[in-house]
Design a protein around this motif. Sequence first.
Motif, PDB file in Angstrom:
ATOM      1  N   GLU A   1       0.847  -1.193   0.000  1.00 47.61           N
ATOM      2  CA  GLU A   1       0.000   0.000   0.000  1.00 47.61           C
ATOM      3  C   GLU A   1       0.883   1.244   0.000  1.00 47.61           C
ATOM      4  OE1 GLU A   1      -2.577  -0.361   3.357  1.00 47.61           O
ATOM      5  OE2 GLU A   1      -3.710  -2.041   2.516  1.00 47.61           O
ATOM      6  N   TYR A   2       0.277   2.406  -0.250  1.00 49.21           N
ATOM      7  CA  TYR A   2       1.058   3.634  -0.455  1.00 49.21           C
ATOM      8  C   TYR A   2       0.542   4.754   0.444  1.00 49.21           C
ATOM      9  CZ  TYR A   2       2.084   0.844  -4.549  1.00 49.21           C
ATOM     10  OH  TYR A   2       2.425  -0.192  -5.369  1.00 49.21           O
ATOM     11  N   ASN A   3       1.474   5.559   0.909  1.00 49.61           N
ATOM     12  CA  ASN A   3       1.135   6.706   1.736  1.00 49.61           C
ATOM     13  C   ASN A   3       1.946   7.910   1.236  1.00 49.61           C
ATOM     14  OD1 ASN A   3       1.283   8.654   4.064  1.00 49.61           O
ATOM     15  ND2 ASN A   3       0.014   7.066   5.010  1.00 49.61           N
ATOM     16  N   GLY A   4       1.251   8.895   0.708  1.00 47.62           N
ATOM     17  CA  GLY A   4       1.940  10.048   0.081  1.00 47.62           C
ATOM     18  C   GLY A   4       2.094   9.854  -1.406  1.00 47.62           C
ATOM     19  N   TYR A   5       2.336   8.630  -1.802  1.00 45.41           N
ATOM     20  CA  TYR A   5       2.367   8.272  -3.224  1.00 45.41           C
ATOM     21  C   TYR A   5       1.025   7.666  -3.609  1.00 45.41           C
ATOM     22  CZ  TYR A   5       7.490   8.728  -3.498  1.00 45.41           C
ATOM     23  OH  TYR A   5       8.779   9.208  -3.504  1.00 45.41           O
ATOM     24  N   LYS A   6       0.780   7.638  -4.934  1.00 43.91           N
ATOM     25  CA  LYS A   6      -0.352   6.891  -5.487  1.00 43.91           C
ATOM     26  C   LYS A   6       0.233   5.806  -6.378  1.00 43.91           C
ATOM     27  CE  LYS A   6      -2.467  10.355  -7.440  1.00 43.91           C
ATOM     28  NZ  LYS A   6      -1.619  11.505  -7.037  1.00 43.91           N
ATOM     29  N   GLU A   7      -0.540   4.742  -6.532  1.00 45.27           N
ATOM     30  CA  GLU A   7      -0.054   3.621  -7.343  1.00 45.27           C
ATOM     31  C   GLU A   7       0.280   4.047  -8.757  1.00 45.27           C
ATOM     32  OE1 GLU A   7      -1.377  -1.004  -8.371  1.00 45.27           O
ATOM     33  OE2 GLU A   7      -2.769   0.381  -7.363  1.00 45.27           O
ATOM     34  N   THR A   8      -0.333   5.126  -9.240  1.00 48.08           N
ATOM     35  CA  THR A   8      -0.106   5.570 -10.617  1.00 48.08           C
ATOM     36  C   THR A   8       1.049   6.547 -10.747  1.00 48.08           C
ATOM     37  OG1 THR A   8      -1.764   7.308 -10.251  1.00 48.08           O
ATOM     38  CG2 THR A   8      -2.528   5.225 -11.236  1.00 48.08           C
ATOM     39  N   ASP A   9       1.677   6.942  -9.620  1.00 43.05           N
ATOM     40  CA  ASP A   9       2.798   7.881  -9.680  1.00 43.05           C
ATOM     41  C   ASP A   9       3.973   7.268 -10.433  1.00 43.05           C
ATOM     42  OD1 ASP A   9       1.409   9.823  -8.353  1.00 43.05           O
ATOM     43  OD2 ASP A   9       2.283   9.382  -6.392  1.00 43.05           O
ATOM     44  N   ILE A  10       4.715   8.129 -11.160  1.00 41.61           N
ATOM     45  CA  ILE A  10       5.833   7.643 -11.987  1.00 41.61           C
ATOM     46  C   ILE A  10       6.924   7.009 -11.138  1.00 41.61           C
ATOM     47  CG2 ILE A  10       7.014   9.895 -11.962  1.00 41.61           C
ATOM     48  CD1 ILE A  10       6.830   7.324 -14.862  1.00 41.61           C
ATOM     49  N   GLN A  11       7.158   7.551  -9.908  1.00 42.81           N
ATOM     50  CA  GLN A  11       8.191   6.974  -9.026  1.00 42.81           C
ATOM     51  C   GLN A  11       7.836   5.537  -8.628  1.00 42.81           C
ATOM     52  OE1 GLN A  11       7.012  10.051  -8.637  1.00 42.81           O
ATOM     53  NE2 GLN A  11       8.855  11.299  -9.022  1.00 42.81           N
ATOM     54  N   ILE A  12       6.547   5.255  -8.440  1.00 44.01           N
ATOM     55  CA  ILE A  12       6.121   3.890  -8.082  1.00 44.01           C
ATOM     56  C   ILE A  12       6.319   2.962  -9.274  1.00 44.01           C
ATOM     57  CG2 ILE A  12       4.163   2.487  -7.325  1.00 44.01           C
ATOM     58  CD1 ILE A  12       5.345   4.382  -5.193  1.00 44.01           C
ATOM     59  N   SER A  13       6.020   3.450 -10.448  1.00 41.76           N
ATOM     60  CA  SER A  13       6.244   2.626 -11.652  1.00 41.76           C
ATOM     61  C   SER A  13       7.725   2.313 -11.811  1.00 41.76           C
ATOM     62  CB  SER A  13       5.717   3.348 -12.899  1.00 41.76           C
ATOM     63  OG  SER A  13       4.335   3.563 -12.796  1.00 41.76           O
ATOM     64  N   TRP A  14       8.587   3.352 -11.623  1.00 41.69           N
ATOM     65  CA  TRP A  14      10.044   3.115 -11.709  1.00 41.69           C
ATOM     66  C   TRP A  14      10.469   2.061 -10.682  1.00 41.69           C
ATOM     67  CZ3 TRP A  14      11.566   9.006 -11.439  1.00 41.69           C
ATOM     68  CH2 TRP A  14      11.247   9.619 -12.666  1.00 41.69           C
ATOM     69  N   PHE A  15       9.949   2.220  -9.460  1.00 48.07           N
ATOM     70  CA  PHE A  15      10.377   1.326  -8.375  1.00 48.07           C
ATOM     71  C   PHE A  15      10.119  -0.140  -8.723  1.00 48.07           C
ATOM     72  CE2 PHE A  15       9.328  -1.159  -4.557  1.00 48.07           C
ATOM     73  CZ  PHE A  15      10.477  -0.992  -3.813  1.00 48.07           C
ATOM     74  N   TRP A  16       8.918  -0.462  -9.161  1.00 43.34           N
ATOM     75  CA  TRP A  16       8.609  -1.873  -9.439  1.00 43.34           C
ATOM     76  C   TRP A  16       9.353  -2.377 -10.679  1.00 43.34           C
ATOM     77  CZ3 TRP A  16       7.268  -4.238  -5.470  1.00 43.34           C
ATOM     78  CH2 TRP A  16       6.374  -3.721  -4.528  1.00 43.34           C
ATOM     79  N   GLU A  17       9.615  -1.489 -11.598  1.00 39.21           N
ATOM     80  CA  GLU A  17      10.388  -1.911 -12.778  1.00 39.21           C
ATOM     81  C   GLU A  17      11.819  -2.244 -12.364  1.00 39.21           C
ATOM     82  OE1 GLU A  17      11.790  -0.192 -17.161  1.00 39.21           O
ATOM     83  OE2 GLU A  17      10.150   0.803 -16.069  1.00 39.21           O
ATOM     84  N   ILE A  18      12.404  -1.431 -11.475  1.00 39.24           N
ATOM     85  CA  ILE A  18      13.766  -1.691 -10.986  1.00 39.24           C
ATOM     86  C   ILE A  18      13.809  -2.988 -10.189  1.00 39.24           C
ATOM     87  CG2 ILE A  18      15.571  -0.844  -9.439  1.00 39.24           C
ATOM     88  CD1 ILE A  18      14.613   2.024 -10.200  1.00 39.24           C
ATOM     89  N   VAL A  19      12.831  -3.207  -9.318  1.00 40.96           N
ATOM     90  CA  VAL A  19      12.780  -4.433  -8.517  1.00 40.96           C
ATOM     91  C   VAL A  19      12.654  -5.649  -9.408  1.00 40.96           C
ATOM     92  CG1 VAL A  19      11.403  -5.710  -6.826  1.00 40.96           C
ATOM     93  CG2 VAL A  19      11.832  -3.270  -6.479  1.00 40.96           C
ATOM     94  N   GLY A  20      11.886  -5.545 -10.480  1.00 37.91           N
ATOM     95  CA  GLY A  20      11.711  -6.670 -11.394  1.00 37.91           C
ATOM     96  C   GLY A  20      13.003  -7.089 -12.061  1.00 37.91           C
ATOM     97  N   ARG A  21      13.978  -6.134 -12.215  1.00 44.65           N
ATOM     98  CA  ARG A  21      15.257  -6.451 -12.862  1.00 44.65           C
ATOM     99  C   ARG A  21      16.307  -6.951 -11.876  1.00 44.65           C
ATOM    100  NH1 ARG A  21      14.450  -1.344 -15.746  1.00 44.65           N
ATOM    101  NH2 ARG A  21      16.082  -0.413 -14.436  1.00 44.65           N
ATOM    102  N   MET A  22      16.022  -6.899 -10.565  1.00 40.97           N
ATOM    103  CA  MET A  22      16.997  -7.329  -9.559  1.00 40.97           C
ATOM    104  C   MET A  22      17.203  -8.836  -9.587  1.00 40.97           C
ATOM    105  SD  MET A  22      16.043  -5.108  -6.156  1.00 40.97           S
ATOM    106  CE  MET A  22      16.261  -3.345  -6.071  1.00 40.97           C
TER     107      MET A  22
END
Length: 875
Positions: A772-793
């Motif tokens: 879940e998110y606090n301060g961010y929304k699931e659609t925010d660009i930073q959240i999209s970047w975060f999950w994309e980076i985690v997927g490449r780890m």
Amino acid sequence: MTPIQTPILQQQLQQQYRSSSKRKLDDDDENNMLDDDLVYVRMRKQETTKTAVNSWSRGGGGVGSNGGGLLKKKSEIQFFIRMMPKGNSVVIHAYPEDTVKSILERLVELNSIPIFEQRLIFGGKQLQWEQTVAQCGIQKDSHVEHVGRMRSTEHPQAWQVVNDMVTVVYDLCRQVEVDEAAKTVKSLLTNYISLALTPKPKLDADSATSYFGIFMNSSAISVLVTLYISPFKGNKDTADCCIRHFLNCCRTSLSKIFHTQVARVALEFCKLLRRGAGTHDPLYLFCRSSLGDFLEAAEVSLASSEDQNFKGLVLVQDLFPFVRELADSLLMNLDSSNDSPSLACPLLTNIGDFTAFLVPVRTGIEQHQALRGHVPYHKLDRNGLVMEEIEYLHLLYNQLLCKIDTCLHKMEKRFVDKEMVHEENYFYPACSLYLSLLKELHKISKLYDGAPEKLRSVLMRQKTVMCLMVVKYAKRADEHQWILEHKNVTTFEARRHLAMMIFPEVKEDYEELHEMLIDRSQLLTESFEYIARADPESLRAGLFMEFKNEEATGPGVLREWFLLVCQAIFNQANALFVACPNDRTRFLPNSASKVHPLHLEYFRFCGRVIALALMHKVQVGIVFDRTFFLQLAGNPITLEDIRDADPHLYKSCKQILDMDSGFIDSDALGLTFVREVEELGHRKAVELCSGGKNIVVNSKNRAKYVDLLIKDRFVKSISEQVSHFSQGFADILSCSKLQQFFFRGLEPEDLDYMLRGSEDAISVEDWKAHTEYNGYKETDIQISWFWEIVGRMTAEEKKVLLFFWTSVKYLPVEGFCGLGSRLHIYKSHEPCNRLPSSHTCFHRLCFPVYSSMPVMEARLKVITQEHIGSSFGTW
């Protein structure tokens, strides 16, 4: 209540004044006197009316109206004397001018008690020897109390108290007004019980029998029940509160040595109330439940009605009416309990009583079956249990099993229809009832051939609903460990749930937790001091952990400590455990651990740490080798069990067993019953059995050789280490005796899942779905970047990131949904050059609004490379 509503008991109360001298009491009648006559206790056979009349006629009076052919004179007065200590009532005919002493002299011939040890009480006052019958105010049909052997009897004070109580109750039955009647009777009953608590030189079963024999023989039970069914106002309430008070005080105040005898008292209350008030009467139900409690609490001795030495024992036959009552109620109402689960609540009480009554009954049947091979069958029918009752219990078992099968089938439909998802509390009584009844059927099944197979068939057929009920409704206090004996009809979730209930519940109050302050540089040593030296009771409450010079506290820090201390414990440099060659996360005790002077104390410490990790539901990333697990469960080890622990030895033993008989008999291998062991750099030969070095391995004894070789390598050589680990593990359990049962109730793979967690790669989609998110929304660009980076780890980088975020490095077998709480990403308002931060206790990851994906990836790369966190298997 009018007299005609209680015909049996009320008529006896009315007839006691008329028929006392007309009947005799033989030995069998005396045993059942409380069933046959509630108020009047008859004379023994050896004290017959004829003998008494012939003896007493010399004193000018008679016992009976026509005994011995004597005629009564018109001036004679007939009255009753209730004799102590036996409680028998006799009829006396005397002249008004007869003295009290003359009457006592007549009684000497009847009871052989010296006259100076006897006294008569009338109207609450002791009668003096020189008084006449007239002066005492004794009139026709009066009742006089006799007290005898008060100084020489074993419990004179008890006789006095119970006699005083019976006198008061007699007065109430005759509608004599007594001030504060209930308070007076309760006070006397309390005094009677308190006398049992008075320290005595020797308190054993015989003295307990003697003590409560007074209560049984004094008519106290019968007069209290007579008072309960009395038509006079206030008597019922007085008797009700007094009987409840007496049984409650016995339950809470007296030690178990008295419980068998109190069970006999409760049994007599039940018999009389069942006849006089009915089986639905509230006081009867209370007494029946109390009887069940006393039967369950004490190791009640049993006897058959044919046993000549049953004094002080409970008759098995006396218990079956209660078993039938409770069984009929269960059979009648089980169906409705499914349709209306709230109706199961009273049945839960019934199943508790049902279980209590069956405890001594099952014991009796077991004793009967044990004798079948040593005593002729017809002898068992006479001196053992009645065969009809044994057959009845078997029939009842089949009926209840069929009924519970139907109920479980209906309950499964509710699970399938998702009804129970939204109404879990509503269905709890019914599910708890079914589980309790199945536990009792499990116990009964052990008494009859073929019964366990029938139960197993039902459990297998209803496996889905059974396991769902266990996971959702089995509580710590319910004692459902019996299900672990049927592992083949359970799932991992059910076995884990039942095993975890053997642990105490972790306290939520920090003040109750065992506090530790650990220096990271002295992690293992200081952890040992805090855990190994602690009182087990303090550890069972749970742990509170802090690292020195660090501000962080709470569950996240505790999870990190568990991972770090287990990493140290199973580090092979410490020589406590060795890893399996093919799986560096699988361990067993090191037979050479004695190089450490405190190695056995450390093994006990290890047992405590592993048990605490399980109790706190922390996956530590290590597992036990199968040979280690089997020893903890108390099970034997076979050749197939050592495949992972020692592949080389496994291969060699397989070759020996599969080798051609002629070749091995030629002694080409040159083997004897000896094993070579390397210890502290030296090799030595250890004989596998006495004279082993002279026994050549051949085709006939090779199986024994392999078996002894395995036992010496994996059992004997590490027996002390395993024993101390087991003791440490048991220290944390709610009951230390359940240590072996904990492991026997699990499969080896179950413990793997509980300690190591999931072996599957971390799913980013599952991770994302539980965040879940606090301060961010699931659609925010930073959240999209975060999950994309985690997927490449890499897999290891994901573990390190998860550990940084939650202090969880190894997910439960269910994945993220097994963590118990959701994960959170918080927006921080720090500069973009700052690294992410976390609050592991709350599963919070915080990072600022990074300007680009490369910037965010660089910051996350620092965390996944440099944060403390190493996996097992790389040492």
